[in-house]
Design an enzyme around this catalytic site. Structure first.
Site, PDB file in Angstrom:
ATOM      1  N   THR A  42       0.774  -1.393   0.381  1.00 32.60           N
ATOM      2  CA  THR A  42       0.045  -0.031  -0.183  1.00 32.60           C
ATOM      3  C   THR A  42       0.954   1.458   0.146  1.00 32.60           C
ATOM      4  O   THR A  42       2.165   0.755   0.762  1.00 32.60           O
ATOM      5  CB  THR A  42      -0.751   0.117   1.047  1.00 32.60           C
ATOM      6  OG1 THR A  42       0.427   0.530   2.614  1.00 32.60           O
ATOM      7  CG2 THR A  42      -1.968  -1.417   1.532  1.00 32.60           C
ATOM      8  N   VAL A  44       0.916   4.830   1.395  1.00 33.65           N
ATOM      9  CA  VAL A  44       2.085   5.386   2.108  1.00 33.65           C
ATOM     10  C   VAL A  44       1.836   4.927   2.850  1.00 33.65           C
ATOM     11  O   VAL A  44       3.308   4.916   3.707  1.00 33.65           O
ATOM     12  CB  VAL A  44       0.679   5.503   3.165  1.00 33.65           C
ATOM     13  CG1 VAL A  44       1.344   6.524   4.526  1.00 33.65           C
ATOM     14  CG2 VAL A  44      -0.683   6.593   2.798  1.00 33.65           C
ATOM     15  N   CYS A  45       2.449   2.916   3.574  1.00 33.52           N
ATOM     16  CA  CYS A  45       2.754   2.550   3.832  1.00 33.52           C
ATOM     17  C   CYS A  45       3.949   1.753   3.426  1.00 33.52           C
ATOM     18  O   CYS A  45       5.389   1.740   4.202  1.00 33.52           O
ATOM     19  CB  CYS A  45       2.394   1.146   4.340  1.00 33.52           C
ATOM     20  SG  CYS A  45       1.112   0.832   5.601  1.00 33.52           S
ATOM     21  N   THR A  46       4.124   1.813   2.157  1.00 31.96           N
ATOM     22  CA  THR A  46       5.519   1.803   1.569  1.00 31.96           C
ATOM     23  C   THR A  46       6.584   3.362   1.244  1.00 31.96           C
ATOM     24  O   THR A  46       8.230   2.849   2.243  1.00 31.96           O
ATOM     25  CB  THR A  46       5.541   1.503  -0.566  1.00 31.96           C
ATOM     26  OG1 THR A  46       4.406   0.461  -0.154  1.00 31.96           O
ATOM     27  CG2 THR A  46       6.554   1.118  -0.805  1.00 31.96           C
ATOM     28  N   MET A  49       7.963   2.517   5.809  1.00 28.36           N
ATOM     29  CA  MET A  49       8.743   1.717   5.948  1.00 28.36           C
ATOM     30  C   MET A  49      10.499   1.700   5.053  1.00 28.36           C
ATOM     31  O   MET A  49      11.346   1.839   5.869  1.00 28.36           O
ATOM     32  CB  MET A  49       8.419   0.382   4.898  1.00 28.36           C
ATOM     33  CG  MET A  49       7.277  -0.663   6.176  1.00 28.36           C
ATOM     34  SD  MET A  49       8.266  -0.883   7.517  1.00 28.36           S
ATOM     35  CE  MET A  49       6.929  -1.414   8.535  1.00 28.36           C
TER      36      MET A  49
END
Length: 208
Positions: A42, A44-46, A49
């Site tokens: 996804t 935003v999560c990428t 991280m």
């Protein structure tokens, strides 16, 4: 029961992208930046991280170990890490917890049904070397975390532990700090021989 500041962070054993861990044993004498994300692959999560990986040296300099979590599998995490590295121009090395059965997300109250019944919100727990929860933050799924703020609060807490000070609004390293009212002037003379500016009897600012 809600986890509160000062509580001992619950221990757990779980599979991660770097192997099985016992959380307390893995943390050792380090601080921990424990953060959840809704799902692999996804957008935003990428970016989050990737930013954590980019800041590896900054976390290491502060004796902080990052630990990610989502309710995806180790295999999915490992595939996603390839995307993170490619799109964010970094090399992600910290472990990501695979919480397929929601055990850790429920233990740390990362599932907020108003947001999702199965995906963790963007929770942050800063945990000190004594395994005490020192800070919590919760972001909605649509908002990426501010990593400048995460590093700032770690700096503030570590300085507070070392120097027995508090930090004012918008403090950043290098700014003046507050001498807490619990430290009376006689003791403050020994702790802060550089002196201080007294704006009010309860508001004393000093350099560190």
């Amino acid at each position: 029961m809600s986890l509160r500041l000062g509580d001992t962070a619950p221990n757990f054993q779980i599979a991660t992208t770097t192997g099985d861990i016992d959380f307390h044993e893995w943390a050792g004498d380090s601080w921990v930046f424990f953060f959840s994300h809704p799902a692999d692959f996804t957008p935003v999560c990428t970016t989050e991280m990737g930013r954590t990986a980019q800041l590896a040296d900054q976390f290491e300099a502060r004796n902080v170990k990052p630990l990610g979590l989502s309710t995806d599998s180790v295999e999915e995490h490992l595939q996603w890490i390839e995307d993170v590295n490619a799109t964010q121009n970094t090399t992600l090395k910290f472990p990501i917890v695979a919480d397929k059965d929601f055990k850790i997300a429920e233990l740390y109250e990362m599932i907020h049904p108003g947001e999702s019944e199965t995906a963790a919100v963007r929770s942050v727990f800063i945990i000190d070397p004594k395994k005490k929860i020192r800070l919590t933050m919760t972001y909605p799924m649509s908002v990426g975390r501010n990593f400048t703020e995460i590093l700032r609060v770690i700096d503030s807490m570590q300085l507070s532990d070392e120097k027995r000070i508090a930090t004012p609004a918008d403090w950043v390293p290098g700014n003046r700090v507050i001498i807490p009212p619990s430290i009376k002037n006689e003791e403050a003379k020994d702790l802060f021989p550089q002196g201080w500016e007294e704006l009010r009897p309860y508001l004393r600012l000093t350099e560190v």
